[in-house]
Design a protein around this motif. Sequence first.
Motif, PDB file in Angstrom:
ATOM      1  N   CYS A 179      15.270 -35.913  51.021  1.00 37.72           N
ATOM      2  CA  CYS A 179      13.987 -36.392  50.500  1.00 37.72           C
ATOM      3  C   CYS A 179      13.209 -35.219  49.908  1.00 37.72           C
ATOM      4  O   CYS A 179      13.193 -34.132  50.467  1.00 37.72           O
ATOM      5  CB  CYS A 179      13.192 -37.104  51.577  1.00 37.72           C
ATOM      6  SG  CYS A 179      12.710 -36.118  52.990  1.00 37.72           S
TER       7      CYS A 179
ATOM      8  N   CYS B  47      10.932 -44.009  48.830  1.00 37.25           N
ATOM      9  CA  CYS B  47      10.962 -44.045  50.286  1.00 37.25           C
ATOM     10  C   CYS B  47       9.568 -44.411  50.784  1.00 37.25           C
ATOM     11  O   CYS B  47       8.595 -43.735  50.446  1.00 37.25           O
ATOM     12  CB  CYS B  47      11.391 -42.687  50.837  1.00 37.25           C
ATOM     13  SG  CYS B  47      11.238 -42.542  52.623  1.00 37.25           S
ATOM     14  N   LYS B  48       9.486 -45.466  51.603  1.00 34.18           N
ATOM     15  CA  LYS B  48       8.172 -45.901  52.084  1.00 34.18           C
ATOM     16  C   LYS B  48       7.524 -44.852  52.982  1.00 34.18           C
ATOM     17  O   LYS B  48       6.311 -44.731  53.030  1.00 34.18           O
ATOM     18  CB  LYS B  48       8.269 -47.250  52.778  1.00 34.18           C
ATOM     19  CG  LYS B  48       9.038 -47.246  54.072  1.00 34.18           C
ATOM     20  CD  LYS B  48       9.100 -48.634  54.682  1.00 34.18           C
ATOM     21  CE  LYS B  48       9.906 -48.580  55.976  1.00 34.18           C
ATOM     22  NZ  LYS B  48      10.014 -49.878  56.592  1.00 34.18           N
TER      23      LYS B  48
ATOM     24  N   ASN C  55      15.198 -39.159  43.244  1.00 33.35           N
ATOM     25  CA  ASN C  55      15.403 -39.688  44.593  1.00 33.35           C
ATOM     26  C   ASN C  55      14.950 -41.135  44.624  1.00 33.35           C
ATOM     27  O   ASN C  55      14.047 -41.536  43.902  1.00 33.35           O
ATOM     28  CB  ASN C  55      14.573 -38.916  45.617  1.00 33.35           C
ATOM     29  CG  ASN C  55      15.058 -37.512  45.786  1.00 33.35           C
ATOM     30  OD1 ASN C  55      15.947 -37.063  45.087  1.00 33.35           O
ATOM     31  ND2 ASN C  55      14.464 -36.814  46.716  1.00 33.35           N
ATOM     32  N   GLN C  56      15.560 -41.894  45.498  1.00 36.96           N
ATOM     33  CA  GLN C  56      15.128 -43.263  45.675  1.00 36.96           C
ATOM     34  C   GLN C  56      13.743 -43.264  46.290  1.00 36.96           C
ATOM     35  O   GLN C  56      13.358 -42.357  47.015  1.00 36.96           O
ATOM     36  CB  GLN C  56      16.091 -44.014  46.574  1.00 36.96           C
ATOM     37  CG  GLN C  56      17.434 -44.221  45.949  1.00 36.96           C
ATOM     38  CD  GLN C  56      18.337 -45.042  46.857  1.00 36.96           C
ATOM     39  OE1 GLN C  56      17.944 -45.465  47.936  1.00 36.96           O
ATOM     40  NE2 GLN C  56      19.546 -45.274  46.406  1.00 36.96           N
TER      41      GLN C  56
ATOM     42  N   CYS D 191      10.938 -37.978  58.182  1.00 38.08           N
ATOM     43  CA  CYS D 191      11.080 -39.092  59.131  1.00 38.08           C
ATOM     44  C   CYS D 191      11.990 -38.780  60.305  1.00 38.08           C
ATOM     45  O   CYS D 191      12.189 -39.617  61.174  1.00 38.08           O
ATOM     46  CB  CYS D 191      11.579 -40.340  58.414  1.00 38.08           C
ATOM     47  SG  CYS D 191      13.280 -40.210  57.832  1.00 38.08           S
TER      48      CYS D 191
END
Length: 182
Positions: free
Chosen positions: A32, A41-42, A38-39, A14
């Motif tokens: 990422c 992510c859209k 990892n959280q 991103c």
Amino acid sequence: MKGFNRQNQLFSLCGLNCGLCPMFLNKYCPGCGGGEGNQSCKIAKCSLEHGSVEYCFQCSEYPCEKYDHIDDYDSFITHRRRRADLDKARQYGIGAYNAEQMEKAEILDLLLSNYNDGRKKTLFCVAVNLLDLEELQEVLRQIENRSNLETLTLKEKSAFAAGLLRAAAAKNNIDWKLRKKK
């Protein structure tokens, strides 16, 4: 995010410059695609849905609605230039962009190794992230040209380097304060 992996951990999908981020350098964030856990992510999910593009600018739909206001507000200072950095990487090529980021990472390492009094890590990371390479190189020249540099304490060296970085930011109308959503 499960199933999402990245080769380049220094520049994200991103547009974040992870290699210049204090969270990444402190090992609080794997970047990422830097491992499991990892959280979600859209944008990473979107990448998987669009054939796992390496950078959003490679997607035929870029810039999509996810980028409409992406740089309006910061949750963290390295979010400030995502769109501009993606556009720069697209214009010059990822190889040239990464080479410039590696030079910036070397400058950051030099600042952290020689001028960090224990209180300037975030300031140095922000400065290296937001200032152009040429500005950073000029700051380094000014530091090196200081005649009594070797006689200064680390705290004085740190303050001197920080002052030069702040002056370069002011000269270029770069505000280092977070822009919070109201």
